[in-house]
Design a protein around this motif. Structure first.
Motif, PDB file in Angstrom:
ATOM      1  N   VAL A  62      38.466  39.636  35.527  1.00 13.14           N
ATOM      2  CA  VAL A  62      37.503  38.569  35.831  1.00 13.14           C
ATOM      3  C   VAL A  62      36.855  38.040  34.550  1.00 13.14           C
ATOM      4  CG1 VAL A  62      35.295  38.074  36.954  1.00 13.14           C
ATOM      5  CG2 VAL A  62      37.051  39.373  38.177  1.00 13.14           C
ATOM      6  N   ARG A  63      36.493  38.938  33.655  1.00 10.11           N
ATOM      7  CA  ARG A  63      35.816  38.498  32.415  1.00 10.11           C
ATOM      8  C   ARG A  63      36.778  37.753  31.493  1.00 10.11           C
ATOM      9  NH1 ARG A  63      31.774  43.447  30.560  1.00 10.11           N
ATOM     10  NH2 ARG A  63      30.624  43.607  32.543  1.00 10.11           N
ATOM     11  N   ALA A  64      38.018  38.230  31.398  1.00 12.28           N
ATOM     12  CA  ALA A  64      38.988  37.525  30.559  1.00 12.28           C
ATOM     13  C   ALA A  64      39.296  36.154  31.144  1.00 12.28           C
ATOM     14  CB  ALA A  64      40.266  38.355  30.419  1.00 12.28           C
ATOM     15  N   ALA A  65      39.427  36.083  32.468  1.00  9.95           N
ATOM     16  CA  ALA A  65      39.729  34.805  33.128  1.00  9.95           C
ATOM     17  C   ALA A  65      38.596  33.806  32.950  1.00  9.95           C
ATOM     18  CB  ALA A  65      40.009  35.037  34.615  1.00  9.95           C
ATOM     19  N   ALA A  66      37.369  34.299  32.888  1.00  9.44           N
ATOM     20  CA  ALA A  66      36.217  33.411  32.731  1.00  9.44           C
ATOM     21  C   ALA A  66      36.213  32.705  31.382  1.00  9.44           C
ATOM     22  CB  ALA A  66      34.917  34.205  32.913  1.00  9.44           C
ATOM     23  N   ARG A  67      36.966  33.228  30.409  1.00  4.37           N
ATOM     24  CA  ARG A  67      37.045  32.605  29.088  1.00  4.37           C
ATOM     25  C   ARG A  67      38.018  31.432  29.056  1.00  4.37           C
ATOM     26  NH1 ARG A  67      35.718  35.897  24.817  1.00  4.37           N
ATOM     27  NH2 ARG A  67      35.888  33.958  23.616  1.00  4.37           N
ATOM     28  N   GLU A  68      38.837  31.294  30.092  1.00  2.85           N
ATOM     29  CA  GLU A  68      39.847  30.237  30.116  1.00  2.85           C
ATOM     30  C   GLU A  68      39.245  28.897  30.518  1.00  2.85           C
ATOM     31  OE1 GLU A  68      42.921  30.528  29.180  1.00  2.85           O
ATOM     32  OE2 GLU A  68      43.194  32.713  29.115  1.00  2.85           O
ATOM     33  N   THR A  69      39.697  27.834  29.885  1.00  7.29           N
ATOM     34  CA  THR A  69      39.281  26.490  30.269  1.00  7.29           C
ATOM     35  C   THR A  69      39.794  26.158  31.662  1.00  7.29           C
ATOM     36  OG1 THR A  69      39.347  25.797  27.962  1.00  7.29           O
ATOM     37  CG2 THR A  69      39.357  24.052  29.631  1.00  7.29           C
ATOM     38  N   ARG A  70      41.024  26.555  31.935  1.00  9.72           N
ATOM     39  CA  ARG A  70      41.645  26.363  33.253  1.00  9.72           C
ATOM     40  C   ARG A  70      42.070  27.727  33.790  1.00  9.72           C
ATOM     41  NH1 ARG A  70      40.357  21.019  33.812  1.00  9.72           N
ATOM     42  NH2 ARG A  70      41.112  19.807  32.024  1.00  9.72           N
ATOM     43  N   PRO A  71      42.187  27.865  35.112  1.00  7.29           N
ATOM     44  CA  PRO A  71      42.792  29.091  35.636  1.00  7.29           C
ATOM     45  C   PRO A  71      44.160  29.291  35.000  1.00  7.29           C
ATOM     46  CG  PRO A  71      41.876  27.771  37.422  1.00  7.29           C
ATOM     47  CD  PRO A  71      41.812  26.918  36.181  1.00  7.29           C
ATOM     48  N   TYR A  72      44.416  30.515  34.535  1.00  5.42           N
ATOM     49  CA  TYR A  72      45.667  30.730  33.800  1.00  5.42           C
ATOM     50  C   TYR A  72      46.532  31.805  34.427  1.00  5.42           C
ATOM     51  CZ  TYR A  72      48.899  32.342  30.242  1.00  5.42           C
ATOM     52  OH  TYR A  72      50.026  32.749  29.585  1.00  5.42           O
ATOM     53  N   LEU A  73      46.043  33.036  34.445  1.00  4.97           N
ATOM     54  CA  LEU A  73      46.886  34.158  34.823  1.00  4.97           C
ATOM     55  C   LEU A  73      46.313  34.829  36.062  1.00  4.97           C
ATOM     56  CD1 LEU A  73      49.419  35.296  33.327  1.00  4.97           C
ATOM     57  CD2 LEU A  73      47.941  37.102  32.455  1.00  4.97           C
ATOM     58  N   GLY A  74      47.147  35.064  37.075  1.00  2.00           N
ATOM     59  CA  GLY A  74      46.705  35.784  38.256  1.00  2.00           C
ATOM     60  C   GLY A  74      46.473  37.253  37.965  1.00  2.00           C
ATOM     61  N   ASP A  75      45.821  37.941  38.903  1.00  2.00           N
ATOM     62  CA  ASP A  75      45.455  39.331  38.637  1.00  2.00           C
ATOM     63  C   ASP A  75      46.672  40.245  38.496  1.00  2.00           C
ATOM     64  OD1 ASP A  75      46.141  39.214  41.316  1.00  2.00           O
ATOM     65  OD2 ASP A  75      44.328  40.199  42.041  1.00  2.00           O
ATOM     66  N   SER A  76      47.739  39.993  39.280  1.00  2.00           N
ATOM     67  CA  SER A  76      48.925  40.856  39.180  1.00  2.00           C
ATOM     68  C   SER A  76      49.536  40.804  37.792  1.00  2.00           C
ATOM     69  CB  SER A  76      49.971  40.451  40.223  1.00  2.00           C
ATOM     70  OG  SER A  76      49.495  40.671  41.530  1.00  2.00           O
ATOM     71  N   TRP A  77      49.659  39.571  37.236  1.00  2.00           N
ATOM     72  CA  TRP A  77      50.223  39.433  35.897  1.00  2.00           C
ATOM     73  C   TRP A  77      49.288  40.052  34.858  1.00  2.00           C
ATOM     74  CZ3 TRP A  77      55.054  38.698  36.045  1.00  2.00           C
ATOM     75  CH2 TRP A  77      55.653  37.836  36.977  1.00  2.00           C
ATOM     76  N   SER A  78      47.978  39.901  35.058  1.00  2.00           N
ATOM     77  CA  SER A  78      47.016  40.462  34.115  1.00  2.00           C
ATOM     78  C   SER A  78      47.072  41.991  34.123  1.00  2.00           C
ATOM     79  CB  SER A  78      45.606  39.987  34.471  1.00  2.00           C
ATOM     80  OG  SER A  78      44.662  40.414  33.516  1.00  2.00           O
ATOM     81  N   PHE A  79      47.173  42.583  35.313  1.00  2.00           N
ATOM     82  CA  PHE A  79      47.256  44.045  35.395  1.00  2.00           C
ATOM     83  C   PHE A  79      48.551  44.552  34.752  1.00  2.00           C
ATOM     84  CE2 PHE A  79      44.620  43.661  39.512  1.00  2.00           C
ATOM     85  CZ  PHE A  79      43.442  43.555  38.771  1.00  2.00           C
ATOM     86  N   ALA A  80      49.633  43.782  34.909  1.00  2.00           N
ATOM     87  CA  ALA A  80      50.895  44.170  34.269  1.00  2.00           C
ATOM     88  C   ALA A  80      50.762  44.162  32.750  1.00  2.00           C
ATOM     89  CB  ALA A  80      52.017  43.229  34.709  1.00  2.00           C
ATOM     90  N   MET A  81      50.014  43.192  32.228  1.00  2.00           N
ATOM     91  CA  MET A  81      49.789  43.131  30.782  1.00  2.00           C
ATOM     92  C   MET A  81      48.955  44.319  30.310  1.00  2.00           C
ATOM     93  SD  MET A  81      48.383  39.833  28.652  1.00  2.00           S
ATOM     94  CE  MET A  81      49.821  38.859  29.121  1.00  2.00           C
ATOM     95  N   MET A  82      47.941  44.663  31.085  1.00  2.00           N
ATOM     96  CA  MET A  82      47.131  45.841  30.754  1.00  2.00           C
ATOM     97  C   MET A  82      47.985  47.104  30.774  1.00  2.00           C
ATOM     98  SD  MET A  82      43.748  45.065  33.068  1.00  2.00           S
ATOM     99  CE  MET A  82      43.024  43.416  33.128  1.00  2.00           C
ATOM    100  N   ASP A  83      48.860  47.188  31.762  1.00  2.00           N
ATOM    101  CA  ASP A  83      49.723  48.357  31.886  1.00  2.00           C
ATOM    102  C   ASP A  83      50.624  48.504  30.665  1.00  2.00           C
ATOM    103  OD1 ASP A  83      50.521  50.405  34.126  1.00  2.00           O
ATOM    104  OD2 ASP A  83      52.418  49.710  33.287  1.00  2.00           O
ATOM    105  N   ARG A  84      51.154  47.370  30.176  1.00  2.00           N
ATOM    106  CA  ARG A  84      52.006  47.432  28.978  1.00  2.00           C
ATOM    107  C   ARG A  84      51.215  47.922  27.770  1.00  2.00           C
ATOM    108  NH1 ARG A  84      53.968  42.518  31.134  1.00  2.00           N
ATOM    109  NH2 ARG A  84      52.778  41.266  29.648  1.00  2.00           N
ATOM    110  N   MET A  85      49.979  47.467  27.632  1.00  2.00           N
ATOM    111  CA  MET A  85      49.173  47.901  26.487  1.00  2.00           C
ATOM    112  C   MET A  85      48.755  49.365  26.628  1.00  2.00           C
ATOM    113  SD  MET A  85      46.873  44.604  25.338  1.00  2.00           S
ATOM    114  CE  MET A  85      46.143  44.218  26.932  1.00  2.00           C
ATOM    115  N   ALA A  86      48.620  49.833  27.870  1.00  2.00           N
ATOM    116  CA  ALA A  86      48.237  51.228  28.088  1.00  2.00           C
ATOM    117  C   ALA A  86      49.404  52.186  27.913  1.00  2.00           C
ATOM    118  CB  ALA A  86      47.643  51.384  29.482  1.00  2.00           C
TER     119      ALA A  86
END
Length: 367
Positions: free
Chosen positions: A271-295
């Motif tokens: 939610v906080r990362a999405a709030a930084r976007e000018t437009r809606p960009y990435l859905g939560d599923s894609w965002s969680f997948a990105m977090m998973d890769r970094m973890a």
């Protein structure tokens, strides 16, 4: 006999001759006699309407009798410059493998979608989309396909908005009532395309699918009164290339920054990362997948708990020491962990990818 009655008689005569449905016969008569004075609502009703998802109540407007929903998250995964059939197979396999095929986005669905678009090639099209990158990529895919089918630009109407009065942070057409949607064709959000706009969309689709990002800057710098959000979307796309500063994409950096600022759960970080976007960009599923890769990188940037479960909304997160160093710009994620990611037709892989985003010059640089 009035002109309106004469028009209806012509439509019925064609129906009797061809066996076509009223809407199809009507669109054909319009194509043959474009000067006929037909009410705008009736012209809309005869068109094929294309939108990004069924949360938008187009049927409720009374303007759309035929609606085609275009589903694909083109900003994620491979979108190479291959033929239509091969691309359908590639996209379907990717979405299934990423476990985001919640609407049965398989090759059969993509094939039926493409058939429905082509079947209307002699009629009118009305496209209902939004300003964000997700929608802008869908728009250029559709327009490039229509250009391939030989559909003239003047038979394509685009309705595209990035804001709406009374909505502080506009999220999409699905937020609007049927009555609010019905008003859009009479606003500046509605434009009948020109050949120049159709060519720009075709060029953008080719640039997006190319094996190198060389064509992206020209599209990001484009200015079109009809495709007015396209340049902004390609600029945002370009910022997903790993930065020369830290090897992170803009989205990855915003996720790490959110966690560093106290977002202890993945849902909060999204939610906080999405709030930084000018437009809606990435859905939560894609965002969680990105977090998973970094973890789960070779040298993790995030510590996720529970560690043996894919990241979801409830997963606890904190920065690792390496994550903090990368976020500070004193270590490079790409060099440490390597990258394996597609952006359109470009496959970024390895520890030394040749293309990076340079924040200082705001360009993609080649090394």
């Amino acid at each position: 006999m009035t002109k309106k009655a004469d028009f209806k008689q012509r439509v019925r005569a064609r129906m009797a001759k061809t066996g076509e449905a009223y809407a199809t016969a009507r669109s054909q008569v319009l194509a043959e006699r474009p000067g006929l004075p037909v009410p705008a609502d009736q012209a809309m009703l005869a068109a094929l309407h294309v939108s990004n998802g069924d949360s938008t109540d187009l049927p409720g407007t009374g303007l759309a009798s035929r609606v085609l929903y275009w589903r694909d998250s083109l900003h994620e995964g491979p979108v190479p410059a291959v033929g239509s059939e091969e691309l359908r197979q590639i996209r379907a396999a990717f979405l299934v493998g990423a476990h985001v095929d919640d609407r049965a986005e398989g090759s059969d669905m993509f094939a039926e979608r493409d058939r429905a678009l082509a079947a209307n090639r002699d009629g009118e099209y009305v496209l209902w989309f939004e300003a964000d990158l997700y929608d802008q990529l869908q728009i250029i895919q559709i327009l490039a396909r229509l250009a391939d089918l030989g559909v003239p630009a003047q038979r394509i109407t685009l309705i595209c908005i990035g804001e709406h009065p009374g909505i502080a942070r506009f999220g999409g057409l699905g937020e609007l009532t049927a009555e609010q949607l019905r008003e859009l064709p009479a606003t500046n959000a509605c434009a009948r395309l020109t050949p120049a706009a159709l060519q720009l969309a075709t060029d953008a689709w080719a640039a997006f699918r190319a094996p190198t990002p060389d064509g992206l800057p020209a599209i990001a710098g484009s200015r079109s009164s009809e495709l007015r959000f396209l340049g902004e979307a390609f600029d945002r796309l370009s910022r997903e290339y790993p930065s020369t500063r830290d090897g992170l994409s803009l989205t990855e950096r915003r996720i790490l920054a959110a966690v560093a600022d106290g977002a202890a759960a993945a849902g909060t970080a999204f939610v906080r990362a999405a709030a930084r976007e000018t437009r809606p960009y990435l859905g939560d599923s894609w965002s969680f997948a990105m977090m998973d890769r970094m973890a789960h990188a070779r040298i993790p940037l995030l510590h996720a708990e529970p560690a043996d479960h894919p990241v979801d909304r409830e997963t606890s997160l904190r920065l690792t020491d390496t994550g903090a160093r990368v976020l500070a710009g004193v270590a490079d994620h790409g060099t440490l962990n390597g990258i394996n990611r597609w952006i359109g037709g470009v496959h970024l892989r390895g520890h030394h990818v040749p293309w990076r985003w340079n924040d200082a010059t705001e360009t993609i640089t080649h090394s």
